[in-house]
Design a protein around this motif. Structure first.
Motif, PDB file in Angstrom:
ATOM      1  N   TYR A  10      40.890  27.056  30.376  1.00 57.23           N
ATOM      2  CA  TYR A  10      42.018  27.787  30.951  1.00 57.23           C
ATOM      3  C   TYR A  10      41.557  29.160  31.401  1.00 57.23           C
ATOM      4  N   TYR A  11      41.973  29.520  32.607  1.00 59.91           N
ATOM      5  CA  TYR A  11      41.623  30.822  33.162  1.00 59.91           C
ATOM      6  C   TYR A  11      42.903  31.519  33.604  1.00 59.91           C
ATOM      7  N   LEU A  12      43.061  32.750  33.141  1.00 53.73           N
ATOM      8  CA  LEU A  12      44.232  33.560  33.476  1.00 53.73           C
ATOM      9  C   LEU A  12      43.848  34.530  34.579  1.00 53.73           C
ATOM     10  N   PRO A  79      48.223  38.133  27.073  1.00 55.38           N
ATOM     11  CA  PRO A  79      47.201  38.759  26.222  1.00 55.38           C
ATOM     12  C   PRO A  79      46.693  40.055  26.837  1.00 55.38           C
ATOM     13  N   VAL A  91      40.122  35.884  33.356  1.00 55.36           N
ATOM     14  CA  VAL A  91      40.086  35.972  31.899  1.00 55.36           C
ATOM     15  C   VAL A  91      40.143  34.556  31.350  1.00 55.36           C
ATOM     16  N   GLU A  92      39.082  34.160  30.639  1.00 62.03           N
ATOM     17  CA  GLU A  92      39.111  32.834  30.027  1.00 62.03           C
ATOM     18  C   GLU A  92      40.000  32.888  28.796  1.00 62.03           C
ATOM     19  N   THR A  93      40.861  31.923  28.665  1.00 57.61           N
ATOM     20  CA  THR A  93      41.794  31.889  27.550  1.00 57.61           C
ATOM     21  C   THR A  93      41.754  30.490  26.922  1.00 57.61           C
ATOM     22  N   ASP A  97      46.453  30.011  23.160  1.00 57.41           N
ATOM     23  CA  ASP A  97      47.029  31.207  23.774  1.00 57.41           C
ATOM     24  C   ASP A  97      48.099  30.835  24.797  1.00 57.41           C
ATOM     25  N   SER A 107      50.663  37.249  21.088  1.00 56.75           N
ATOM     26  CA  SER A 107      49.365  36.937  20.491  1.00 56.75           C
ATOM     27  C   SER A 107      48.697  38.156  19.857  1.00 56.75           C
TER      28      SER A 107
END
Length: 126
Positions: A10-12, A79, A91-93, A97, A107
């Protein structure tokens, strides 16, 4: 369909996103701004300016899928992102999360406990 789970990456996207964007423009953000390939099967998370709407772009077997959630009240707890190193592209999540964001859990107030990772199985020791 509906194949998001803990095995995906997952990437934000760390900046507010116009929720009028759809498949092609979100794919363009993934490629141009995030430096990722949408066809890798990863999930890309986009949040609106007021944090009340979220879109997740994901390539599945049949093609691209967008999951869209719009809150009637409240906002998503995104986050915290450290931007001291300049412009952040992605941002890797984690799955956990994402679940906390969707369920309305902040979080930053959650305490994570240390977990042991099992050692790899070695057939030579048998």
């Amino acid at each position: 369909m509906f194949s998001l789970n803990e095995s995906n990456r997952y990437y934000l996207y760390p900046y507010p996103t116009d929720m009028r964007k759809s498949f092609y423009t979100l794919s363009g953000l993934v490629t141009d701004q995030m430096g990722k390939n949408v066809r890798d099967g990863d999930a890309f998370i986009f949040i609106s300016r007021n944090c009340a709407s979220m879109k997740i772009l994901h390539m599945e077997y049949g093609g691209l899928v967008i999951y869209h959630m719009k809150l009637e009240q409240g906002y998503f707890h995104v986050p915290s992102i450290d931007t001291e190193e300049g412009r952040i592209k992605v941002v890797e999540t984690f799955w956990s999360d994402l679940v906390m964001m969707v369920q309305g859990i902040d979080s930053s107030k959650v305490r994570r406990h240390k977990r042991n990772m099992p050692a790899t199985f070695n057939c030579n020791k048998l």
